[in-house]
Design a protein around this motif. Structure first.
Motif, PDB file in Angstrom:
ATOM      1  N   UNK A 172      -4.683 -10.899 -18.945  1.00  0.00           N
ATOM      2  CA  UNK A 172      -4.647 -10.214 -17.438  1.00  0.00           C
ATOM      3  C   UNK A 172      -3.822 -10.001 -16.522  1.00  0.00           C
ATOM      4  N   UNK A 173      -3.823  -9.133 -15.594  1.00  0.00           N
ATOM      5  CA  UNK A 173      -2.844  -9.226 -14.414  1.00  0.00           C
ATOM      6  C   UNK A 173      -3.659  -9.026 -13.054  1.00  0.00           C
ATOM      7  N   UNK A 174      -3.450  -9.600 -12.121  1.00  0.00           N
ATOM      8  CA  UNK A 174      -4.269  -9.767 -11.008  1.00  0.00           C
ATOM      9  C   UNK A 174      -3.098  -8.823 -10.100  1.00  0.00           C
ATOM     10  N   UNK A 175      -3.771  -7.915  -9.382  1.00  0.00           N
ATOM     11  CA  UNK A 175      -2.937  -6.918  -8.634  1.00  0.00           C
ATOM     12  C   UNK A 175      -3.343  -7.086  -7.199  1.00  0.00           C
ATOM     13  N   UNK A 176      -2.133  -7.433  -6.465  1.00  0.00           N
ATOM     14  CA  UNK A 176      -2.602  -7.679  -4.920  1.00  0.00           C
ATOM     15  C   UNK A 176      -1.814  -6.658  -4.275  1.00  0.00           C
ATOM     16  N   UNK A 177      -2.694  -5.821  -3.483  1.00  0.00           N
ATOM     17  CA  UNK A 177      -2.046  -4.886  -2.455  1.00  0.00           C
ATOM     18  C   UNK A 177      -1.996  -4.986  -1.415  1.00  0.00           C
ATOM     19  N   UNK A 178      -0.895  -5.351  -0.455  1.00  0.00           N
ATOM     20  CA  UNK A 178      -0.888  -5.806   0.649  1.00  0.00           C
ATOM     21  C   UNK A 178      -0.196  -4.385   1.715  1.00  0.00           C
ATOM     22  N   UNK A 180       1.046  -1.184   0.197  1.00  0.00           N
ATOM     23  CA  UNK A 180      -0.048   0.021   0.073  1.00  0.00           C
ATOM     24  C   UNK A 180       0.812   1.164   0.002  1.00  0.00           C
ATOM     25  N   UNK A 181       0.738   2.197  -1.013  1.00  0.00           N
ATOM     26  CA  UNK A 181       1.361   3.438  -0.929  1.00  0.00           C
ATOM     27  C   UNK A 181       2.313   3.376  -1.995  1.00  0.00           C
TER      28      UNK A 181
END
Lengths: 113, 120
Positions: free
Chosen positions: B113-119, B15-16
């Motif tokens: 497609x691209x799966x974006x994960x935000x931790x 995040x950020x």
């Protein structure tokens, strides 16, 4: 206003059966598109209607697939003799005249057992 | 025929942090380019598009993309990721066609497609 709607949201059928998938485009949109999205893949184009006529059906995989739009609004995608490989999410999109952004519906998830 | 390649099926960021999703296309004529986002159990939503004019295009939710003809690329960026950005992102290309009424967009050809994960 209301967006593109698709019914049913989920459909389970048996191999060899016939299915119909319905798309209600945004009111007044003359261009309507069907796409198919298999698991883990991007959507693949099937067919494009301009009004009542199919302007481009180059994406239909074989003659088991057929689509109609008899009054230039609602469209039905018809699949005969379904196969397990037809299992996918079927997406519908519309645009005002075909010269603008396509707006997508939520899709119909088809599972062929 | 046109095609799209998205480099990286999964991208994970904090995040950020900067978000960069890569897209390269192939087209025999100047294309129109799009980025769509798909949240779980929802339809595809347009983030931004390039048709003509300025090559840096800004979209919704702070995303932007730059059309680079020499690199045949249309990478998607966002300076600072939010948890709500977690979704699958699709790059798409279309071949515009001139006709009597104007220029039609034509069918869309999507990348994988691209799966974006935000931790956190």
């Amino acid at each position: 206003g209301a967006g593109v709607s698709q019914t049913p949201s989920n459909k389970v059928t048996e191999k060899g059966k016939y299915v119909e998938l319905r798309c209600d485009p945004i009111s007044g949109h003359t261009a309507l598109y069907w796409y198919r999205q298999s698991l883990g893949q991007g959507p693949e184009f099937l067919i494009y209607f301009q009004g009542t006529g199919a302007a481009d059906d180059s994406g239909l995989p074989n003659d088991r697939f057929f689509a109609v739009r008899p009054e230039g609004s609602v469209s039905t995608l018809k699949i005969q003799r379904t196969e397990r490989g037809d299992s996918a999410v079927y997406l519908c999109a519309s645009s005002p005249t075909g010269r603008e952004t396509q707006y997508f519906g939520p899709g119909t998830r088809l599972l062929v057992l | 025929a046109q095609s799209v390649t998205q480099l990286g099926s999964h991208v994970s960021v904090s995040e950020g942090a900067l978000v960069l999703l890569r897209c390269n296309y192939s087209s025999s004529v100047p294309p129109y380019l799009f980025w769509y986002v798909q949240y779980p159990n929802q339809g595809l939503q347009l983030l931004l598009k390039y048709t003509t004019g300025a090559t840096l295009v800004k979209g919704i939710n702070g995303f932007e993309a730059e059309f680079k003809k020499s690199e045949t690329s249309f990478h998607l960026t966002k300076p600072s990721a939010h948890m709500s950005d977690a979704a699958e992102y699709f790059c798409a290309v279309s071949v515009p066609r001139a006709n009597a009424g104007g220029t039609s967009y034509g069918k869309l050809t999507f990348g994988q497609g691209t799966i974006l994960t935000v931790h956190p």
